[in-house]
Structures are given as C-alpha cells and as structure tokens.
Design a protein around this motif. Structure first.
Motif, PDB file in Angstrom:
ATOM      1  N   LEU A  28      -2.323  10.016   3.139  1.00 53.37           N
ATOM      2  CA  LEU A  28      -2.829   9.736   1.784  1.00 53.37           C
ATOM      3  C   LEU A  28      -1.901   8.781   1.035  1.00 53.37           C
ATOM      4  O   LEU A  28      -2.361   7.873   0.336  1.00 53.37           O
ATOM      5  CB  LEU A  28      -3.016  11.039   1.000  1.00 53.37           C
ATOM      6  N   ALA A  29      -0.597   8.964   1.195  1.00 58.55           N
ATOM      7  CA  ALA A  29       0.329   8.057   0.510  1.00 58.55           C
ATOM      8  C   ALA A  29       0.273   6.654   1.108  1.00 58.55           C
ATOM      9  O   ALA A  29       0.504   5.662   0.414  1.00 58.55           O
ATOM     10  CB  ALA A  29       1.749   8.610   0.566  1.00 58.55           C
ATOM     11  N   THR A  30      -0.039   6.565   2.388  1.00 55.98           N
ATOM     12  CA  THR A  30      -0.221   5.245   3.004  1.00 55.98           C
ATOM     13  C   THR A  30      -1.373   4.506   2.324  1.00 55.98           C
ATOM     14  O   THR A  30      -1.261   3.316   1.996  1.00 55.98           O
ATOM     15  CB  THR A  30      -0.504   5.395   4.515  1.00 55.98           C
TER      16      THR A  30
ATOM     17  N   TYR B 228      -2.548   4.933  -0.682  1.00 54.17           N
ATOM     18  CA  TYR B 228      -2.172   4.566  -2.050  1.00 54.17           C
ATOM     19  C   TYR B 228      -1.212   3.372  -2.062  1.00 54.17           C
ATOM     20  O   TYR B 228      -1.474   2.339  -2.685  1.00 54.17           O
ATOM     21  CB  TYR B 228      -1.524   5.773  -2.731  1.00 54.17           C
ATOM     22  N   HIS B 229      -0.095   3.517  -1.376  1.00 57.95           N
ATOM     23  CA  HIS B 229       0.987   2.538  -1.568  1.00 57.95           C
ATOM     24  C   HIS B 229       0.811   1.262  -0.750  1.00 57.95           C
ATOM     25  O   HIS B 229       1.435   0.253  -1.050  1.00 57.95           O
ATOM     26  CB  HIS B 229       2.339   3.201  -1.328  1.00 57.95           C
ATOM     27  N   GLN B 230      -0.034   1.297   0.276  1.00 59.65           N
ATOM     28  CA  GLN B 230      -0.305   0.051   0.986  1.00 59.65           C
ATOM     29  C   GLN B 230      -1.333  -0.794   0.239  1.00 59.65           C
ATOM     30  O   GLN B 230      -1.210  -2.016   0.179  1.00 59.65           O
ATOM     31  CB  GLN B 230      -0.819   0.354   2.405  1.00 59.65           C
ATOM     32  N   TYR B 231      -2.317  -0.156  -0.349  1.00 61.17           N
ATOM     33  CA  TYR B 231      -3.474  -0.911  -0.834  1.00 61.17           C
ATOM     34  C   TYR B 231      -3.574  -1.075  -2.341  1.00 61.17           C
ATOM     35  O   TYR B 231      -4.323  -1.949  -2.811  1.00 61.17           O
ATOM     36  CB  TYR B 231      -4.759  -0.290  -0.283  1.00 61.17           C
ATOM     37  N   VAL B 232      -2.894  -0.246  -3.132  1.00 60.50           N
ATOM     38  CA  VAL B 232      -2.967  -0.446  -4.580  1.00 60.50           C
ATOM     39  C   VAL B 232      -2.468  -1.859  -4.893  1.00 60.50           C
ATOM     40  O   VAL B 232      -1.463  -2.307  -4.345  1.00 60.50           O
ATOM     41  CB  VAL B 232      -2.160   0.644  -5.329  1.00 60.50           C
ATOM     42  N   GLY B 233      -3.209  -2.574  -5.714  1.00 69.02           N
ATOM     43  CA  GLY B 233      -2.885  -3.968  -6.020  1.00 69.02           C
ATOM     44  C   GLY B 233      -3.793  -4.967  -5.311  1.00 69.02           C
ATOM     45  O   GLY B 233      -3.785  -6.150  -5.659  1.00 69.02           O
ATOM     46  N   THR B 234      -4.570  -4.511  -4.332  1.00 66.60           N
ATOM     47  CA  THR B 234      -5.440  -5.427  -3.579  1.00 66.60           C
ATOM     48  C   THR B 234      -6.595  -5.932  -4.448  1.00 66.60           C
ATOM     49  O   THR B 234      -7.289  -5.149  -5.082  1.00 66.60           O
ATOM     50  CB  THR B 234      -6.042  -4.700  -2.348  1.00 66.60           C
TER      51      THR B 234
ATOM     52  N   ILE C 122       4.103  12.806   1.701  1.00 64.73           N
ATOM     53  CA  ILE C 122       3.728  11.792   0.698  1.00 64.73           C
ATOM     54  C   ILE C 122       4.926  10.905   0.366  1.00 64.73           C
ATOM     55  O   ILE C 122       4.820   9.680   0.312  1.00 64.73           O
ATOM     56  CB  ILE C 122       3.213  12.477  -0.589  1.00 64.73           C
TER      57      ILE C 122
ATOM     58  N   ALA D 109       6.024   8.375   3.177  1.00 64.93           N
ATOM     59  CA  ALA D 109       5.072   7.265   3.343  1.00 64.93           C
ATOM     60  C   ALA D 109       5.097   6.336   2.134  1.00 64.93           C
ATOM     61  O   ALA D 109       4.835   5.137   2.258  1.00 64.93           O
ATOM     62  CB  ALA D 109       3.667   7.808   3.571  1.00 64.93           C
TER      63      ALA D 109
ATOM     64  N   HIS E 288       5.390   2.372   2.764  1.00 62.58           N
ATOM     65  CA  HIS E 288       4.282   1.449   2.457  1.00 62.58           C
ATOM     66  C   HIS E 288       4.434   0.734   1.121  1.00 62.58           C
ATOM     67  O   HIS E 288       3.794  -0.281   0.893  1.00 62.58           O
ATOM     68  CB  HIS E 288       2.946   2.177   2.581  1.00 62.58           C
ATOM     69  N   GLN E 289       5.284   1.251   0.238  1.00 64.89           N
ATOM     70  CA  GLN E 289       5.537   0.505  -0.994  1.00 64.89           C
ATOM     71  C   GLN E 289       6.539  -0.623  -0.763  1.00 64.89           C
ATOM     72  O   GLN E 289       6.386  -1.708  -1.315  1.00 64.89           O
ATOM     73  CB  GLN E 289       6.069   1.458  -2.086  1.00 64.89           C
TER      74      GLN E 289
ATOM     75  N   TYR F  29       4.073  -9.269  -7.974  1.00 67.32           N
ATOM     76  CA  TYR F  29       2.854  -8.472  -8.193  1.00 67.32           C
ATOM     77  C   TYR F  29       2.531  -7.602  -6.970  1.00 67.32           C
ATOM     78  O   TYR F  29       2.412  -6.380  -7.073  1.00 67.32           O
ATOM     79  CB  TYR F  29       1.684  -9.422  -8.477  1.00 67.32           C
ATOM     80  N   HIS F  30       2.378  -8.236  -5.817  1.00 66.44           N
ATOM     81  CA  HIS F  30       1.802  -7.514  -4.678  1.00 66.44           C
ATOM     82  C   HIS F  30       2.808  -6.658  -3.920  1.00 66.44           C
ATOM     83  O   HIS F  30       2.428  -5.761  -3.182  1.00 66.44           O
ATOM     84  CB  HIS F  30       1.057  -8.483  -3.768  1.00 66.44           C
TER      85      HIS F  30
ATOM     86  N   VAL G 185       3.442  -3.602  -7.370  1.00 64.92           N
ATOM     87  CA  VAL G 185       2.391  -2.835  -8.045  1.00 64.92           C
ATOM     88  C   VAL G 185       2.149  -1.546  -7.248  1.00 64.92           C
ATOM     89  O   VAL G 185       2.083  -1.582  -6.024  1.00 64.92           O
ATOM     90  CB  VAL G 185       1.103  -3.681  -8.216  1.00 64.92           C
TER      91      VAL G 185
ATOM     92  N   GLN H 293       0.949  -7.978   0.054  1.00 62.92           N
ATOM     93  CA  GLN H 293      -0.005  -6.879  -0.049  1.00 62.92           C
ATOM     94  C   GLN H 293      -0.173  -6.179   1.297  1.00 62.92           C
ATOM     95  O   GLN H 293      -0.287  -4.954   1.342  1.00 62.92           O
ATOM     96  CB  GLN H 293      -1.362  -7.414  -0.530  1.00 62.92           C
TER      97      GLN H 293
END
Lengths: 124, 124, 124, 124
Positions: free
Chosen positions: A27-29, A31-37, B25, B28, B32-33, C31-32, C35, D33
C-alpha cells in the motif's frame, strides 16, 4: 539458490505476520511511488492499470485493485485541465498470500479521519 | 473526535499485527519516496536526516535510522559527479510502537538474495 | 575524458537555451521527487534543506531555494497531525549558470491560474 | 479566464525558449516520478504506456515515447524476479509545441558519459 527460503529466514515472526507486513509495503508503494503523477479523464484508466500491475509483480501479491476518484477530474477545457494524483483520490485493495494465509489490506480516504487510511481489512 | 480510536476500529487484526503492518508501510515509504533522489558526498547526511525525520512524523513511529552507503559515491571531479539514490544503497531500521508492542523492521541489501530486502527483525 | 564537453556536444541548441532547459529539469525534479513526502511543523526545515541540497548537487546549478508553506501545517494534536507535501505548498527559485548565462526559474502556486506554475523569471 | 494567456505572461523569455523549458520539465517528470517502480517482463508495456500518457496530458506536449530496456529484465523464476526502474533503463523522446516552434528532447543512457543524459535534440 532458493531465494524464497533465504528471505523467509530473515524474518523474526510468523508467516501470518509476515503476510501482514507485506501488505503494508504494497500500500505504501502505491502511495509514495505514484502520488504526484499527472493524469486526466482520458489517461486515468491507464494509470490505474499500471499501478495495479506494478504491485502485482511484487513478491506474494495475489491481486491489487486500484480505483482513482473520477469525480474530481476537471473537464478538458485548456492546457491546464489535468490533475496530479493525491492520496485522497486513491482507493486500493491488495491481497497477499503466503502458505495458508491470505491478508487483504486497503487504502481509502476516510471521511471521519480526514485521512487516506491504510488498514488490514481481512485475514483468512 | 478521537482519530486514533477511530482508525483503530478499521483494523481486522490485533494491535501487534497492526504494529507489524505499520512497519511495512514505513519501509516502503523510504524506498518509493526517495529512490531517484540526487545526492553527493556533501549532501548525503542532509538526505539521511530528511528521510529519517519524514518517517518519524508518521503515526506510531518511535525511531527511523537511515544510512546511505558512502562507498559508492564518486569523487567530485566534474558536474556529473553525483548519484541517484537506489534501494541497494539504503540501510534502514524502523521501530513502531503501539500499546505494549514494539516492532523493529529493517531494509538492507541482502548479498545472498541480491535484493534490498525489507524484513521484521524483532517483536517485543 | 571531458564529460562536460561530451554532454555539450549532444545538444542541438545554444548554451543559453540549454541553460533554460536545465532549469526546467530542476523544478520538475523538486515536484516529482518530493510530492507525497510526510512532514510536520518540526521536520519542515529539514525537508526544505534536503530538497535544496539535492538540487544543488545537479549539473550547473548555482542555487536552489525552497520554502514550504507553513500556514497549512496542522497543530500537533494526535498521531495523524502531519501532512503530505503537495505542489501547491512549494515555493522554489532555482538558478542555473552556463558560460556567461544565468537563468532563474521559479515554481509557485499561482492564485489566478489555480496551478503550481513553473516559469522562467529572469535570464542574465 | 484565459489561463494559457495568464501563464504565458509569467515568462521572461521567448516562446521558443519557453518551449525548451517545458521539455526539460517533462523529461525530469519521467525520471523522478517513475524511477523505483517495480516491473517485470509482463508488466513493462503497461508501465511504458502509463508513463507516456502521463506526460502527454501535460501542457503543450505533442507526444512522449518511452521505451524501457528489456535486456536487463530477469527471467521469471521466483518471487524476486522483477526489477525497480532506474534512469539507465529509460529511453524517452518528448515533443513540445508552442506557436510555431516544436522542440524535441530526449533522455537516454549515454555510454560515453556513463549517465542518463537529458538533452535537446531538435528545434523546428
């Protein structure tokens, strides 16, 4: 070499507990990989699909269903008519299975908490 | 409103199991951040500090220690003498505590697995 | 090998134009990459510092000043009293210099556009 | 309100220069990203598609072609047979058009530089 056995030996917990741990990672993957896309009405399905599939390639994942809230997407009126993905827009259900245990965990914006909560929803 | 109580009610598992979930969480989130972040020999401490602190602000985290492998950083000879952070360079130890349970989980490149493994290393 | 010369040979534009191109890269990196990062009132300075420094290690950057809007940070009342960084909260000024040209570019939430605009603000 | 006109007024440069600036933004968006995203042989096309489309929704983008190097993907032998995306694996060509100018910029691992270089390859 049996990497699955070797990995398993690193864990100081039961298989059921490890299975729960893995759902937190997934779940954190998301969130933190894709937020900002960046996305818009036309690309949102392709983004959902890519997120789901990138989670499903990870160890022990049975399925990952991801829905992005379409109600907040603006109409396509000018060059700036798109959004950046935020956690509040994501609804995800991830299932991870190890041995005889399957854990379902979810991420969903919680109206009461005003927070995109990640939680374990089922263990079977 | 008691958000901690409300969040807790969403979980279909024990407090110990939730504590394990939260450590997954956090690890990850680190991966991923921050994977992809540019750094060099001079900025690496500031990056480690920012990663640790961004994890420590999250719910129920007691501590997050992050070390980035300095042995791979190139000498500062030209404009291209810097690196992008990869998972293999990160060594992290995260402790999460809820009620009477404290869970320690770690991320570390595993030479045998050739993989930056996240695992639960201690439950007390 | 002279990597700066070799890189320069790849560009089908003037040095001034390349300098502008590099500022676009740096603002989108801010940004990317960042964020989605969790922060609160206590960690916000460490996050600003890490962002600035990760930009300053990149080729031809003279300086990168980053401010995060503190007015939106909630008071520290419970475990959920933190934020995830969004583009709207970031104010950044990046200077890139090549040869005799220095380009300043900025990212700032634009009230009129309702959009975190990245723009070239000065060329000298 | 004409947001395109309003945005344009913020720029202290020519339309041609702004067009170059926008291509820098787009390439760095791809890098920062998506680096870190898990993928394998089966999901790589879906990831390429999602990256391309997320760039194409952004202002003034005509096209974004993204190829991920398949030669480095491991065979599917166990749960750990997948990769995290790195900059070295990405080959991207982005075209941005404003008024009568079209700028093409590329990101590609440069063997001589040993670096995933972003550069302006054509202005027409």
């Amino acid at each position: 070499m049996d990497r699955e056995k070797a990995a398993s030996d690193r864990f100081a917990c039961t298989e059921r507990e490890r299975c729960i741990f893995e759902t937190g990672i997934k779940l954190a993957t998301i969130y933190h990989q894709y937020v900002g896309t960046p996305f818009n009405r036309k690309s949102v399905s392709s983004l959902e699909e890519a997120i789901s599939r990138s989670i499903e390639v990870q160890p022990y994942v049975v399925s990952a269903k991801v829905s992005i809230d379409r109600s907040v997407i603006p109409d396509d009126v000018d060059e700036y008519s798109y959004l950046s993905l935020t956690g509040d827009m994501i609804d995800a259900v991830v299932k991870v299975s190890m041995g005889s245990t399957t854990v379902t965990a979810e991420m969903r914006y919680d109206d009461e908490l005003r927070y995109p909560l990640m939680f374990v929803s089922k263990i079977e």
